[in-house]
Write an enzyme that holds these catalytic residues in place. Structure first.
Site: not given
Length: 627
Positions: A196, A270, A346
Site C-alpha cells: 500500500d 495505493h 480508490e
C-alpha cells in the site's frame, strides 16, 4: 425405588450441567445433547484410521497436552478413546469441510471426508472442553466433554479475514498467532494485504528496492491523517518486510490449519511505497516517500477525492507492465492458491487525465473517459496473472471500465458492487463496510479511541451475505477486513477483531436459520473467558450503553439502549456519579436546557458491567442523528 429416583435426579442434573457447557462458535448445523460426559485422563488414547489424518491427530495431542500435562500421543488405529476417522465412503452432506462428532461416556469419535473436516471437528472438541484448555500452563482440572452428537458443515466456501500489514508491520510470528486464532473459528481464508502507500512488505528479488526503500518510512506517532510530512534526509527506521522464506513459512503454517492465504498487491492506486522505490513508474516521475500517515488526499464526503501526492502507476507506460510481470511472477510462485488480489480501489485518475501518454492511449483505444483506463489496466494485469495460472480478484472498483467475465469481485462499498457483479455473472466475496470493517469503532468514541465510522458486534452478527434477488451460486462467501491505520500492535488488532470476528464466523459458517442474537451473546460471553485463558484480547463494548440524541419539539431528546439483553441503564444529569440507585432509563427523555453533563452506566444483576460514559450538552448536540 427411592435410590433409583435419586440416581436419575443426579443424572439429570449432571446432564443439564454438561449441556450448559455447549457454547460453540460458530454454531454447528445440528447439536443434539446426550446424557453423560466423557472425561479425558492420562490413559486416554488418540487414534486415527488413515495416514492423511495423522497431522490433525498430532495437532490435537499437542493442543491437549499443554494445559493437561498428560503427554498424550496420537497413533494409527481404530479403537482410540478419541478417534479421528476419514470416511471410506464420503458423506455427501459433509462435503470437503464438514464433520460429525459423537461424544459419549465411552469416548469421542470425529468423522469427516477430508482432513479439513477433522480439523474443524477438533476445534469443536476443544471448545467443548473447559476454558482452561486455552491456557499456556498445566491446570489442575477435570477435563470433561459433555455427551453430544454434532453434524456440521459450512454455509459458504469463502470465510475470510483481511489483515493489513502495510500501515503497520506485523512480524511473521504475530501473523501466525493471528491466523491460529482465526482457524479456531473455522475461517479458511487469510487475505494478506501486503502492499500500500505506507509500506511494501513482500520481498521481490528481481526488484530489491521495493523492500530496501519501500518497506521503510519515517517514525511518526499520532492519528493517521494528522502526521507531519517526511523531512528531506530524515531517517526511515519504521517498517519491515517478509523474506520469501518467511512467506513460505507462514503459508505452510496456515495450510496445516486449513487456511488459504490470498496475497494482495494493491495496484494501480495505493502504490506510493512502490513509487518511492521506482518513481519512474508514475506519470509525473516525481520523487515521493513511503507515506507515514499524512493527509495526502482530500475527501469530499460523497466517495470522491483528490490526491495531493501521486500514488498511482502509469497505465500508458509499458515499463509498468514489465514491473508488474516481475512482481507477479515471484508472487505466483510463492502462493499456491488460485487467486491473487490486485486491489483496484480508490485509484485517483487526476494525474492520468493530465498525462500526454495516457491521453494518447485513450485516443488509441477510442475511449472518452479517463476512468476507462482502469479497465484497460486491469485487463492487462489479468493477462499477466492468467499466464501464471492465477485468477484476478479485486475490490469492487475493478467493475469500472469493464473487466473480463473470469474476474472475481470483493464488494466493500456496501453491497451494491456485489449485486452488480453477481448479476453480470462474476463470483463475489461480500465484505461491505456496513457489516464487515473491523477497524471501525465498536463502542462509544468517548471510551474507545475515536475512528471515523462505527460498527457494533450486533450489526455484524445481523449481516446476510446473499442480497435479495441475487443468485446465491455467485456469492462465494464473505470476510471481515482489518485495516491498521490506528492499530500499532497485535494486542490491539485482537481487540478490534473480537468479538466481531466471532459474530462474522457464524454469519459465514452457520445456517442462516440458526442465527439468534440473544443466544449468541450467551455463547460469546463464555468465549470471553476462553480468550482470557488464551491471553487473546477483545472488546467489551457490548456491555456499554448506546447513547443517541434527536430534536423533538425544540428539545434535545435522549435515547439509551443496550446492545445485549439484560442490561439496566442508569443515568444522571445533576453532576453526580450514576449507580443502581440513580434514575433507571425506561423511555426517551427530553433533556432540560442549560449546560448539563450526562453520565451513563450499565448494570446487570445488580452489578456494574459497562464503562461510564460522560457527555456534555455540546457533545450530545453533536450526536443528533449520528449514532
Amino acid at each position: 425405588m427411592n435410590l433409583s429416583r435419586v440416581l436419575l435426579f443426579i443424572l439429570c442434573i449432571a446432564t443439564a450441567q454438561a449441556q450448559s457447557l455447549i457454547n460453540l462458535i460458530p454454531q454447528p448445523v445440528s447439536v443434539q445433547p446426550q446424557p453423560g460426559v466423557f472425561t479425558l485422563t492420562r490413559a486416554t488414547t488418540i487414534h486415527y484410521n488413515q495416514a492423511d489424518a495423522k497431522e490433525v491427530a498430532d495437532m490435537l495431542s499437542q493442543r491437549l497436552n499443554t494445559p493437561t500435562g498428560f503427554g498424550l500421543a496420537a497413533k494409527p488405529g481404530k479403537t482410540g478413546k478419541i478417534q479421528l476417522n476419514l470416511s471410506e465412503t464420503p458423506n455427501a452432506q459433509l462435503g470437503q469441510e464438514g464433520y460429525m462428532l459423537d461424544a459419549s461416556s465411552k469416548g469421542v469419535v470425529i468423522t469427516a471426508n477430508r482432513p479439513a473436516g477433522l480439523f474443524y471437528g477438533m476445534q469443536t472438541l476443544t471448545q467443548l472442553l473447559p476454558k482452561e484448555i486455552e491456557g499456556k500452563v498445566v491446570a489442575a482440572k477435570t477435563w470433561s466433554v459433555p455427551a453430544v452428537k454434532i453434524t456440521d458443515y459450512p454455509r459458504f466456501g469463502w470465510r475470510g479475514i483481511m489483515f493489513d500489514v502495510s500501515r503497520h508491520f506485523f512480524t511473521k510470528v504475530e501473523v501466525k498467532q493471528y491466523i491460529d486464532q482465526l482457524a479456531k473459528l473455522k475461517y479458511n481464508t487469510f487475505h494478506w494485504h501486503l502492499t500500500d502507500d505506507n509500506g511494501w512488505r513482500i520481498e521481490i528479488k528481481s526488484l530489491p528496492k521495493l523492500t530496501s526503500v519501500g518497506a521503510w518510512r519515517v517514525a511518526r506517532a499520532g492519528h493517521y491523517g494528522d502526521r507531519a510530512e517526511p523531512k528531506p534526509g530524515e531517517p526511515t527506521p519504521y517498517g519491515g518486510f517478509y523474506t520469501q522464506d518467511d512467506i513460505r513459512e507462514v503459508i505452510a503454517y496456515a495450510q496445516a490449519r486449513n487456511v488459504t492465504i490470498v496475497p494482495e498487491i494493491d495496484v494501480p492506486g495505493h502504490s506510493m511505497a512502490a513509487l518511492a522505490a521506482y518513481p519512474e513508474l508514475s506519470c509525473t516521475k516525481a520523487i515521493v516517500s513511503v507515506n507515514p500517515g499524512t493527509a495526502f488526499s482530500d475527501w469530499y464526503g460523497n466517495g470522491t477525492f483528490k490526491m495531493k501526492v501521486e500514488n498511482t502507476l502509469n497505465p500508458s507506460d509499458e515499463k509498468v507492465y514489465e514491473f508488474l510481470d516481475k512482481v507477479f511472477t515471484e508472487v505466483a510462485a510463492l502462493f499456491p492458491n488460485p487467486y491473487i488480489h490486485v486491489g483496484g480501489d480508490e485509484c485517483y485518475k487526476g494525474y492520468w487525465a493530465n498525462d500526454p501518454g495516457c491521453q494518447a492511449l485513450m485516443k488509441q483505444l477510442n475511449i472518452r473517459h479517463v476512468e476507462d483506463l482502469q479497465g484497460y489496466f486491469m485487463n492487462r494485469v489479468e493477462k499477466i496473472l492468467t499466464a501464471k495460472g492465477k485468477k484476478l480478484l479485486g475490490w469492487d472498483e475493478i467493475l469500472e471500465g469493464g473487466i473480463s467475465p473470469t474476474a472475481t469481485v470483493m464488494s466493500w462499498r456496501g453491497i451494491k458492487g456485489g449485486i452488480e457483479a453477481a448479476k453480470e455473472g462474476h463470483n463475489v466475496v461480500m465484505t461491505p463496510t456496513t457489516f464487515a470493517y473491523l477497524d471501525y469503532n465498536q463502542g462509544d468514541p468517548t471510551v474507545d479511541p475515536p475512528i471515523y465510522a462505527f460498527l457494533r458486534a450486533r450489526t455484524s452478527y445481523g449481516y446476510e451475505p446473499v442480497p435479495d434477488g441475487v443468485d446465491a451460486k455467485y456469492i462465494l462467501g464473505g470476510q471481515g477486513n482489518l485495516w491498521t491505520e490506528q492499530i500499532p500492535t497485535l494486542r490491539y488488532a485482537e481487540y478490534m477483531t473480537y468479538p466481531r470476528a466471532w459474530a462474522l464466523s457464524e454469519v459465514y459458517w452457520s445456517p442462516k436459520e440458526a442465527k439468534n442474537w440473544p443466544n449468541f451473546v450467551q455463547r460469546m460471553e463464555t468465549h470471553f473467558e476462553r480468550a482470557d485463558m488464551a491471553q487473546v484480547n477483545y472488546s467489551r463494548a457490548i456491555y456499554d450503553a448506546i447513547v443517541k440524541t434527536s430534536m423533538k419539539d425544540g428539545k434535545l431528546r435522549l435515547e439509551l439502549e443496550g446492545e445485549i439483553p439484560g442490561l439496566d441503564i442508569y443515568y444522571t444529569i445533576d453532576d453526580t456519579m450514576p449507580d443502581q440507585f440513580s434514575t433507571r432509563y425506561s423511555q426517551p427523555v427530553d433533556l432540560p436546557d442549560g449546560p448539563i453533563n450526562l453520565r451513563v452506566i450499565t448494570y446487570r444483576a445488580g452489578k456494574p458491567i459497562g464503562h461510564l460514559i460522560t457527555l456534555s450538552r455540546d457533545a450530545l448536540q453533536k450526536r443528533i442523528g449520528r449514532f
